[in-house]
Design a protein around this motif. Structure first.
Motif, PDB file in Angstrom:
ATOM      1  N   THR A 194      -3.077  -3.593  -5.773  1.00 54.04           N
ATOM      2  CA  THR A 194      -3.313  -4.851  -6.480  1.00 54.04           C
ATOM      3  C   THR A 194      -2.512  -4.947  -7.783  1.00 54.04           C
ATOM      4  O   THR A 194      -2.464  -6.017  -8.402  1.00 54.04           O
ATOM      5  CB  THR A 194      -4.809  -5.036  -6.789  1.00 54.04           C
ATOM      6  N   GLU A 195      -1.894  -3.838  -8.201  1.00 55.89           N
ATOM      7  CA  GLU A 195      -1.039  -3.883  -9.384  1.00 55.89           C
ATOM      8  C   GLU A 195       0.306  -4.538  -9.088  1.00 55.89           C
ATOM      9  O   GLU A 195       1.013  -4.969  -9.995  1.00 55.89           O
ATOM     10  CB  GLU A 195      -0.788  -2.464  -9.911  1.00 55.89           C
ATOM     11  N   SER A 251      -2.594   1.217  -7.868  1.00 55.35           N
ATOM     12  CA  SER A 251      -3.338   0.412  -6.910  1.00 55.35           C
ATOM     13  C   SER A 251      -2.418  -0.647  -6.309  1.00 55.35           C
ATOM     14  O   SER A 251      -1.570  -1.210  -7.019  1.00 55.35           O
ATOM     15  CB  SER A 251      -4.521  -0.270  -7.599  1.00 55.35           C
ATOM     16  N   ALA A 303       0.832  -1.204   0.000  1.00 54.14           N
ATOM     17  CA  ALA A 303       0.000   0.000   0.000  1.00 54.14           C
ATOM     18  C   ALA A 303       0.867   1.255   0.000  1.00 54.14           C
ATOM     19  O   ALA A 303       0.558   2.242  -0.691  1.00 54.14           O
ATOM     20  CB  ALA A 303      -0.937  -0.006   1.205  1.00 54.14           C
ATOM     21  N   ALA A 352       2.441   1.616  -3.479  1.00 56.42           N
ATOM     22  CA  ALA A 352       1.412   2.046  -4.431  1.00 56.42           C
ATOM     23  C   ALA A 352       1.101   3.523  -4.265  1.00 56.42           C
ATOM     24  O   ALA A 352       0.909   4.251  -5.260  1.00 56.42           O
ATOM     25  CB  ALA A 352       0.147   1.208  -4.227  1.00 56.42           C
ATOM     26  N   GLU A 353       1.057   3.994  -3.031  1.00 59.41           N
ATOM     27  CA  GLU A 353       0.764   5.412  -2.777  1.00 59.41           C
ATOM     28  C   GLU A 353       1.853   6.306  -3.363  1.00 59.41           C
ATOM     29  O   GLU A 353       1.562   7.345  -3.961  1.00 59.41           O
ATOM     30  CB  GLU A 353       0.647   5.630  -1.266  1.00 59.41           C
TER      31      GLU A 353
END
Length: 315
Positions: free
Chosen positions: A81-82, A79, A70, A73-74
């Protein structure tokens, strides 16, 4: 960062930390010290990039793999999930450098994200497909090894690092790697089935490669002799000294057992099994400990006995 003494564990419950900092211990011994404001706990900050190429980002404040994804991704505006999996200190799809449950404090994290989706039809002409599977700890199982001369080895489009997204259009996202291995093992012979795979996005210098990993003495683990951040599924992450030679040897033996019995490799799971065995007190209690660790997987008695021996335990 060096610490005096033996193995050290420091829960990260009181806030983020930064690599290389210290901490005052004990009560103040002077009136002046008593009035001094407490030293702020230092932060652990890690550098990260997308494996196919990106600017360098900085992440901190995570205690497990899902939180790590997370944070990455941020930083990059994608995302979680990528992200299929992460490697340490290399942008290549190197299964010997996978991020498991431990990160060295000086390690650089490369995130491998979703690339192209592909479907392949496989006919199971033998009981074993020749796949070794692992997972990223956040819902994706992927191929860690392809055995030379195996069924899968003859399908050129299947590569190490490919995430298995579905079997016969049944999604397996969210399944653990041992569940996926069991599904594949239970498929009937001589009946074709379809695998939907997602390959990691490739940098220019990786296009055209088809990698097969080989066994490594420290596969899935950070090098010993340096302090690491250990991520846990539940509870706070801890700072620990790197595993000892005896611990690495035991975990490597258990990892080999996992591959031979279950068709998976997972250095962190192997280490957890060693810890479970050494804390069990008996082989019978180990069965209960394994059930708590993995659920009702029904390990054969032979596996439990060999795990008990590989962990260096004795009745």
């Amino acid at each position: 960062m060096r610490r005096a003494g033996g193995r050290h564990r420091q829960p990260l419950e009181d806030g983020p930390m930064e690599n290389g900092g210290g901490q005052e211990l004990g009560a103040p011994d002077t009136p002046e010290a008593a009035t001094r404001p407490p030293r702020t706990r230092p932060r652990l900050v890690f550098h990260t990039q997308l494996a196919h190429g990106s600017p360098t980002g900085r992440i901190e404040g995570f205690t497990n793999v899902r939180e790590l994804y997370a944070k990455i991704a941020e930083v990059f505006g994608i995302s979680p999930t990528e992200i299929l999996f992460c490697t340490l200190n290399t942008h290549k799809v190197d299964m010997q450098k996978l991020l498991g449950g431990q990160i060295g404090l000086e390690d650089f994290i490369f995130a491998h994200v979703r690339g192209e989706t592909k479907e392949v039809e496989v006919t199971k002409t033998e009981d074993a497909l020749g796949l070794t599977i692992t997972d990223n700890g956040a819902g994706y199982a992927f191929i860690k090894r392809i055995k030379e001369g195996s069924i899968i080895n003859r399908i050129e489009t299947v590569c190490v690092g490919d995430s298995i997204e579905a079997i016969n259009d049944q999604t397996i996202v969210g399944c653990r790697h041992y569940e996926v291995a069991r599904m594949l093992r239970e498929l009937p012979r001589a009946q074709p089935f379809t695998l939907r795979l997602v390959q990691p996005k490739k940098a220019f210098d990786m296009i055209g490669q088809r990698m097969r990993s080989s066994k490594c003495a420290a596969e899935g683990r950070v090098a010993s002799g340096k302090e690491t951040l250990r991520l846990r599924a539940t509870g706070a992450a801890t700072l620990e000294e790197g595993p000892s030679a005896a611990e690495e040897t035991a975990a490597r033996r258990v990892d080999d057992l996992l591959e031979s019995y279950m068709g998976i490799r997972d250095g962190e799971l192997a280490s957890s099994m060693v810890e479970t065995a050494r804390g069990a007190g008996s082989a019978a209690a180990l069965v209960t400990g394994l059930a708590a660790l993995l659920g009702d997987f029904a390990f054969p008695e032979e596996f439990v006995a060999q795990l008990w021996a590989a962990a260096g335990c004795h009745e």
